[in-house]
Design an enzyme around this catalytic site. Sequence first.
Site, short mmCIF file in Angstrom:
data_model
loop_
_atom_site.label_atom_id
_atom_site.label_comp_id
_atom_site.label_asym_id
_atom_site.label_seq_id
_atom_site.Cartn_x
_atom_site.Cartn_y
_atom_site.Cartn_z
N GLY A 129 19.74 -36.95 -14.54
CA GLY A 129 20.52 -35.78 -13.66
C GLY A 129 21.26 -36.22 -12.66
N SER A 130 20.67 -36.43 -11.31
CA SER A 130 21.31 -37.10 -10.23
C SER A 130 21.61 -38.43 -10.71
CB SER A 130 20.67 -36.76 -8.99
OG SER A 130 20.58 -35.31 -8.61
N ILE A 155 24.21 -27.67 -20.03
CA ILE A 155 25.54 -27.54 -20.11
C ILE A 155 26.17 -26.17 -19.85
CG2 ILE A 155 27.85 -28.27 -21.05
CD1 ILE A 155 26.01 -30.80 -20.05
N THR A 156 26.54 -25.88 -18.70
CA THR A 156 26.96 -24.44 -18.33
C THR A 156 28.48 -24.24 -19.34
OG1 THR A 156 26.24 -24.73 -16.27
CG2 THR A 156 27.70 -22.91 -16.80
N GLU A 363 25.22 -29.11 -9.23
CA GLU A 363 26.27 -29.80 -8.33
C GLU A 363 25.67 -30.82 -7.39
OE1 GLU A 363 29.66 -29.38 -8.77
OE2 GLU A 363 29.24 -28.24 -10.52
N THR A 365 21.63 -31.85 -6.16
CA THR A 365 20.58 -31.15 -5.39
C THR A 365 20.99 -31.08 -3.94
OG1 THR A 365 19.30 -33.06 -5.25
CG2 THR A 365 18.85 -31.87 -7.27
#
Length: 382
Positions: A129-130, A155-156, A363, A365
């Site tokens: 993730g990050s 995935i948006t 975007e 955390t």
Amino acid sequence: MYLTEEQTAFVDSIKKMVERHVVPIAAEIDATDRFPEELVPIFGDMGLLQQWVPEQYGGPGGNLTLLCLAKHEIAKVSMACSILAGQNSIGMILPLLHFGTEAQRQRFLPMVAKGRTLTAVCMSEPHCGSDVAAMKTKAVRDGDSYVINGEKCFITFGSVAHWVLLFARTSEGRGVNGISAFLVDTKTPGFKVGRNEKKMGLGGVPNVQLFFENMRVPAENRLGEEGQGFKACMHILDLNRPTVAAASIGIGQGALDAAIAYAKERNAFGKPIASFQGLQWMIADMAMQLEAARCLLFECTRQVDMGDFSQLSMMASMAKCFGSDVAMKVTTDAVQIFGGVGYFKDYPVERMMRDAKINQIWEGTNQIQRVVISRHLLGRDA
């Protein structure tokens, strides 16, 4: 905040569109998790999908402030729908403008400018993730193309996008070195869509798994230098984070507006609950927090639109972090003001509270945002 005559006219046009096209479907798409594909051409005709495409490539030539004003206004009613506005900025437009070649801009930007193309960003992986350095998806050069294998998650718009900005390892460099960025047509053989995740909020926004099985992508679709994709991405994220703040503040304002209207109508102990000081103080705090977040956001967008990027990373992180934290608190307080019925789906505030949460997570955390801010103030070794 003060708006110019042009900005006022722009916001008014967004309000009319929202009232006609978003208000009627906001609750329905949350309940059914249906992607509102009918909004794509509507948003495209208004320039909302392609706001940042320069006029020379056929776009509206907008700026960050206008995009944030649009997302702020749409999110008052539906944060899910607001995400469509400017989605192509991070998925294609900004990467091309900042790191693409002129040939790539000539090839892709006129297509996006038509307002019918939808893009997505493919970075997150099940174990990554990050911690982007842990990325495992690989792109191996083979002649004039790259062969890509791997998977992405969360995935948006990944299942409805026409193109994706895909990040993959092209070498085993240290840390984030060795990661490259590619523009990929979703009709490419080997591109496969997995399950649509069931989420707490954001009904109507697909968040899917994507798989790449020996997917061959032309080398000319690589953006920027090989191995430098992550560094390019960080700059794009800095430019996109203010839009997350805009959606956050918008949803918070929508919740506050609903809470005020309800407080004036709801009677208890023989009078409107708006007359009780405890509730008045809650509303005052909600309004102050939202206004402070707006001031921070639009100071950030003002600097960007003036071409001053000297504080962009810190200001964008501040706007995103503060705005989303405020949205979470304000929407939670709005549910409290509604009392028991605020917990029911008959009213919009429970949806707004569920939707607001994601902005503290994606975007980057808000914990990561605080790291970014502190490093700017204290130095990277602090």
